[in-house]
Scaffold this motif. Structure first.
Motif, short mmCIF file in Angstrom:
data_model
loop_
_atom_site.label_atom_id
_atom_site.label_comp_id
_atom_site.label_asym_id
_atom_site.label_seq_id
_atom_site.Cartn_x
_atom_site.Cartn_y
_atom_site.Cartn_z
N UNK A 56 0.83 -1.21 0.00
CA UNK A 56 0.00 0.00 0.00
C UNK A 56 0.86 1.26 0.00
N UNK A 57 2.04 1.18 0.60
CA UNK A 57 2.97 2.30 0.65
C UNK A 57 4.36 1.73 0.87
N UNK A 58 5.38 2.56 0.66
CA UNK A 58 6.75 2.07 0.81
C UNK A 58 7.69 3.15 1.29
N UNK A 59 8.71 2.74 2.04
CA UNK A 59 9.81 3.61 2.42
C UNK A 59 10.91 3.35 1.40
N UNK A 60 11.08 4.29 0.47
CA UNK A 60 11.90 4.06 -0.72
C UNK A 60 13.00 5.10 -0.80
N UNK A 61 13.90 4.87 -1.75
CA UNK A 61 14.97 5.85 -2.00
C UNK A 61 14.59 6.72 -3.19
N UNK A 62 14.86 7.99 -3.04
CA UNK A 62 14.60 8.94 -4.13
C UNK A 62 15.69 8.82 -5.18
N UNK A 63 15.37 9.19 -6.43
CA UNK A 63 14.10 9.75 -6.90
C UNK A 63 13.09 8.67 -7.24
N UNK A 64 11.80 9.09 -7.34
CA UNK A 64 10.74 8.21 -7.83
C UNK A 64 10.03 8.92 -8.98
N UNK A 65 9.31 8.16 -9.76
CA UNK A 65 8.57 8.72 -10.88
C UNK A 65 7.31 9.41 -10.35
N UNK A 66 7.33 10.74 -10.30
CA UNK A 66 6.23 11.50 -9.72
C UNK A 66 4.97 11.50 -10.58
N UNK A 67 5.04 11.00 -11.79
CA UNK A 67 3.83 10.90 -12.60
C UNK A 67 3.00 9.69 -12.19
N UNK A 68 3.63 8.74 -11.50
CA UNK A 68 2.93 7.54 -11.08
C UNK A 68 2.85 7.39 -9.57
N UNK A 69 3.81 7.94 -8.87
CA UNK A 69 3.89 7.77 -7.43
C UNK A 69 3.90 9.11 -6.71
N UNK A 70 3.19 9.17 -5.59
CA UNK A 70 3.30 10.31 -4.68
C UNK A 70 4.45 10.02 -3.72
N UNK A 71 5.10 11.05 -3.21
CA UNK A 71 6.22 10.84 -2.31
C UNK A 71 6.35 12.01 -1.35
N UNK A 72 6.65 11.69 -0.10
CA UNK A 72 6.94 12.68 0.92
C UNK A 72 8.38 12.44 1.38
N UNK A 73 9.33 13.32 1.02
CA UNK A 73 10.71 13.14 1.47
C UNK A 73 10.78 13.17 3.00
N UNK A 74 11.53 12.23 3.56
CA UNK A 74 11.64 12.13 5.02
C UNK A 74 12.99 12.61 5.54
N UNK A 75 14.08 12.15 4.92
CA UNK A 75 15.41 12.57 5.35
C UNK A 75 16.42 12.23 4.27
N UNK A 76 17.61 12.84 4.39
CA UNK A 76 18.71 12.58 3.46
C UNK A 76 19.88 12.02 4.24
N UNK A 77 20.44 10.93 3.75
CA UNK A 77 21.52 10.25 4.46
C UNK A 77 22.90 10.81 4.11
N UNK A 78 23.79 10.69 5.07
CA UNK A 78 25.20 10.99 4.84
C UNK A 78 25.83 9.86 4.03
N UNK A 79 26.72 10.21 3.12
CA UNK A 79 27.44 9.20 2.33
C UNK A 79 28.80 8.96 2.96
N UNK A 80 29.18 7.70 3.06
CA UNK A 80 30.47 7.34 3.66
C UNK A 80 31.23 6.41 2.72
N UNK A 81 32.54 6.29 2.95
CA UNK A 81 33.36 5.34 2.23
C UNK A 81 33.69 4.20 3.18
N UNK A 82 33.40 2.98 2.74
CA UNK A 82 33.66 1.79 3.54
C UNK A 82 35.06 1.28 3.20
N UNK A 83 35.88 1.08 4.24
CA UNK A 83 37.30 0.75 4.05
C UNK A 83 37.76 -0.23 5.12
N UNK A 84 38.87 -0.95 4.86
CA UNK A 84 39.46 -1.78 5.90
C UNK A 84 39.97 -0.92 7.06
N UNK A 85 40.00 -1.47 8.26
CA UNK A 85 40.40 -0.70 9.44
C UNK A 85 41.85 -0.21 9.38
#
Length: 266
Positions: A56-85
């Motif tokens: 019925x609804x989904x918690x998805x990642x943006x972007x989405x096709x706004x011609x077919x789906x409604x969307x309410x942005x909730x938050x934006x995540x920080x991007x990180x680089x994953x590396x060996x210790x």
């Protein structure tokens, strides 16, 4: 409800990295009679799940096709680089894309960052999934840029991460089919937006009103008026008795003496 009708339910899809636990708990508190079913779907398949009626609804990642789906942005995540210790990048608290220019940067097929231009040096092949790319990072093949939630989801003791200040970010939204904005969807919107149960913006339960209730209320009101009249009459009657008693006791001498105190003729 007949035996063939199923009770109402709400189906919520969510993509890896998103944690809906808090919202699910509030839902269960507010709508205990409406079960909420969770389904995890790949980020790339979330839109199809919604449009095909799988949720019925989904918690998805943006972007989405706004011609077919409604969307309410909730938050934006920080991007990180994953590396060996033991990687050199761990010497800094945060890095830029330029700092990774000499690194082999893995680009899995389910990447959610939407790069216009990939940083670093490309690997010979693209891993099929983010989970596969994490295994290659642990093997020392390259590094991986992901939203913070995915770095935490794929946590390993031999890996760590650092914030990348100028990398693309991934936004998370609540989404549903444009033509399927139901009452239950509105209820969930209210929850993720932090509305209270009594918020006027959310769907409110209908008040329990009936003709019988109105008639009863009217009778109660009439009863109050009748009681008021009776009370007033009692007060007036009491007042009259009080004046009569006063005259009898001689406290109203002007009136009592003039009428009742005239001497009789012999």
């Amino acid at each position: 409800m007949t035996g063939s009708e199923a009770p109402p339910s709400f189906r919520l899809a969510y993509v890896p990295g998103v944690t809906p636990d808090k919202w699910v708990r509030i839902w269960n508190e507010r709508l205990p009679d409406v079960p909420l079913a969770l389904t995890q779907v790949p980020a790339a398949g979330a839109a199809g799940e919604l449009l095909d009626g799988g949720a019925d609804a989904g918690l998805v990642r943006l972007p989405v096709d706004r011609t077919l789906l409604s969307a309410i942005p909730l938050y934006t995540e920080t991007t990180v680089v994953l590396i060996p210790r033991d990687h050199l990048v761990t010497a800094a608290d945060e890095v830029t894309v330029a700092d990774l220019a000499d690194e082999i940067v893995l680009h899995p097929l389910d990447d959610v960052l939407g790069w216009e231009r990939l940083p670093g040096r490309p690997a010979l092949e693209r891993p099929a999934t983010t989970a596969d790319a994490v295994e290659l990072v642990a093997a020392g093949i390259g590094v991986l840029l992901v939203p913070l939630s995915l770095a935490r989801l794929h946590h390993r003791k031999d890996l760590t991460y650092r914030t990348v200040t100028d990398a693309p970010a991934s936004g998370v939204a609540l989404s549903w089919p444009e033509d399927a904005h139901t009452d239950l969807v509105e209820d969930f919107i209210g929850i993720v937006r932090g509305r209270t149960v009594n918020s006027t913006r959310g769907r409110q339960p209908e008040p329990a009103r009936s003709k019988g209730g109105k008639q009863t209320a009217g009778k109660q009101a009439s009863g109050k008026q009748t009681a008021g009249k009776q009370t007033g009459g009692a007060r007036r009657g009491t007042g009259g008795s009080h004046r009569g008693a006063t005259g009898g006791n001689g406290k109203g001498k002007g009136r009592s003496g003039g009428r009742g105190g005239k001497p009789r003729r012999p």
